[in-house]
Design a protein around this motif. Structure first.
Motif, short mmCIF file in Angstrom:
data_model
loop_
_atom_site.label_atom_id
_atom_site.label_comp_id
_atom_site.label_asym_id
_atom_site.label_seq_id
_atom_site.Cartn_x
_atom_site.Cartn_y
_atom_site.Cartn_z
N ALA A 85 0.75 -1.21 0.11
CA ALA A 85 -0.01 -0.03 -0.02
C ALA A 85 0.82 1.31 0.04
O ALA A 85 0.44 2.27 -0.92
CB ALA A 85 -0.94 0.10 1.14
N LEU A 86 1.98 1.33 0.60
CA LEU A 86 2.94 2.29 0.86
C LEU A 86 3.69 2.48 -0.62
O LEU A 86 3.61 3.46 -0.80
CB LEU A 86 3.82 2.00 1.79
N ALA A 87 3.75 1.36 -1.01
CA ALA A 87 4.63 1.67 -2.41
C ALA A 87 3.82 1.73 -3.39
O ALA A 87 4.16 2.88 -4.30
CB ALA A 87 5.08 0.25 -2.59
N ARG A 88 2.39 1.85 -3.50
CA ARG A 88 1.43 2.02 -4.49
C ARG A 88 1.29 3.79 -4.19
O ARG A 88 1.25 4.54 -5.24
CB ARG A 88 0.05 1.39 -4.35
N ALA A 89 1.04 4.14 -3.16
CA ALA A 89 1.26 5.63 -2.78
C ALA A 89 2.35 6.37 -3.29
O ALA A 89 1.98 7.64 -4.02
CB ALA A 89 0.57 5.82 -1.47
N VAL A 90 3.43 5.74 -2.94
CA VAL A 90 4.89 6.52 -3.38
C VAL A 90 4.81 6.57 -4.97
O VAL A 90 5.16 7.55 -5.53
CB VAL A 90 6.10 5.74 -2.57
N ASN A 91 4.89 5.31 -5.42
CA ASN A 91 4.97 5.30 -6.93
C ASN A 91 3.89 6.17 -7.65
O ASN A 91 4.22 6.55 -8.94
CB ASN A 91 5.10 3.52 -7.16
N GLY A 92 2.74 6.06 -7.26
CA GLY A 92 1.80 6.58 -7.89
C GLY A 92 1.66 8.15 -7.80
O GLY A 92 0.89 9.13 -8.23
N GLY A 93 2.66 8.72 -7.15
CA GLY A 93 2.94 10.11 -6.57
C GLY A 93 1.84 10.75 -5.96
O GLY A 93 1.81 11.94 -6.05
N SER A 94 1.26 9.89 -5.01
CA SER A 94 0.27 10.56 -4.15
C SER A 94 0.67 11.21 -2.98
O SER A 94 -0.10 11.84 -2.30
CB SER A 94 -0.81 9.49 -3.68
N LEU A 95 1.87 10.97 -2.71
CA LEU A 95 2.59 11.57 -1.33
C LEU A 95 3.50 12.72 -1.77
O LEU A 95 4.48 12.28 -2.25
CB LEU A 95 2.93 10.61 -0.56
#
Length: 230
Positions: A85-95
Motif C-alpha cells: 500500500a505504501l509502495a502504491r502511494a509513493v510510486n503513484g505520486g500520491s504523497l
C-alpha cells in the motif's frame, strides 16, 4: 529519541503531520502497538498536530487523482499488504513528503527506501543509485512476476540474470540486487523470492534452470541503457 525527533520535524516541515499506522485502534497508550503511539508523541508532542490513518488507506490514493500535501509519517510498516500500500502511494505520486520509521536496519522496507534514493535522516546520507544495468535486469524480473519468481520461468529469469551479471564482474550481493529490483518497480511480495535465490547463490547453491536469455544478456541490457532516447 528527543534529538532525533527534532531532526525529523525539521525535515517534515510545519505540522500538522499525518501518521499512517497498522491499526488506528492501537494508536493509543498501553495498546499492543504502543511503540507507534510513543513514536508519534515524540515527533508531534501536541496531539492537535497529529492526524492518524491506516497505512492501507494510503494505497487507495493511487489512481484517485489526489495528492496528500501534508507530511506523512509511516510508522513501523512490516506486513506485505501495508508495504505494498505504501509502495502504491509513493510510486503513484500520491504523497508529496513521506518519512518512514523502521523497526530494524534489516527490514526489507529499508532496502526499498534505499533503492528509491531515500535519505537516512540519522546520517543525512543517501546511498548511490543502483547500477542502471542491474535496474534494467530488475525490469526483466518484474516482467516475470505474474507467475512468481520462486519457481518456473520467474526463477529461471532471476537465476540466469544474476549468474550472467556475476560472471561479468557485478557483485553477488543480496542488497545490491534488491535495491535494483525495487528501483525497477518490483513488489515486496516477490522481493522475498529474489532475496532467497540470491542468498542461496551466494552460499554456493547450484539451481537447475532453463535458459531464458542469450549469453550476451549483460551486453544487451547495457546497450539498452546507453542507447540514445528516441
Amino acid at each position: 529519541m528527543v534529538p532525533q525527533s527534532a531532526v525529523i520535524r525539521e525535515w517534515l516541515g510545519e505540522p500538522p503531520y499525518l501518521f499512517a499506522v497498522k491499526d488506528i485502534r492501537d494508536f493509543s497508550p498501553n495498546s499492543r502497538r504502543d511503540a507507534d503511539f510513543e513514536t508519534g508523541k515524540f515527533i508531534a508532542p501536541d496531539s492537535a498536530s497529529r492526524k492518524v490513518l491506516a497505512i492501507q488507506q494510503l494505497g487507495r490514493l493511487d489512481g484517485a487523482d489526489r495528492t496528500v500535501t501534508s507530511a506523512v509519517v509511516v510508522l513501523h510498516p512490516f506486513e506485505d499488504a501495508d508495504l505494498e500500500a505504501l509502495a502504491r502511494a509513493v510510486n503513484g505520486g500520491s504523497l508529496e513528503r513521506v518519512f518512514v520509521m523502521i523497526w530494524s536496519p534489516r527490514d526489507i522496507v529499508r532496502t526499498w527506501l534505499d533503492g528509491l534514493g531515500a535519505t537516512n535522516l540519522h546520517t543525512s546520507a543517501t546511498l548511490p543509485a543502483p547500477d542502471p544495468v542491474m535496474v534494467e535486469a530488475g525490469k526483466s524480473m518484474v516482467n516475470e512476476e505474474y507467475n512468481g519468481l520462486g519457481s518456473g520461468n520467474g526463477k529461471d529469469a532471476v537465476v540466469q540474470l544474476v549468474r550472467a551479471f556475476t560472471a561479468a564482474g557485478y557483485p553477488l550481493e543480496v542488497d545490491a540486487w534488491l535495491r535494483a529490483y525495487f528501483a525497477a518497480g518490483g513488489s515486496f511480495r516477490h522481493a522475498k523470492e529474489v532475496e532467497k535465490l540470491v542468498t542461496e547463490m551466494k552460499k554456493g547453491v547450484k539451481h537447475r534452470v532453463k535458459d531464458r536469455y542469450r549469453a550476451s544478456i549483460v551486453e544487451i541490457l547495457r546497450d539498452r541503457v546507453t542507447a540514445p532516447a528516441k
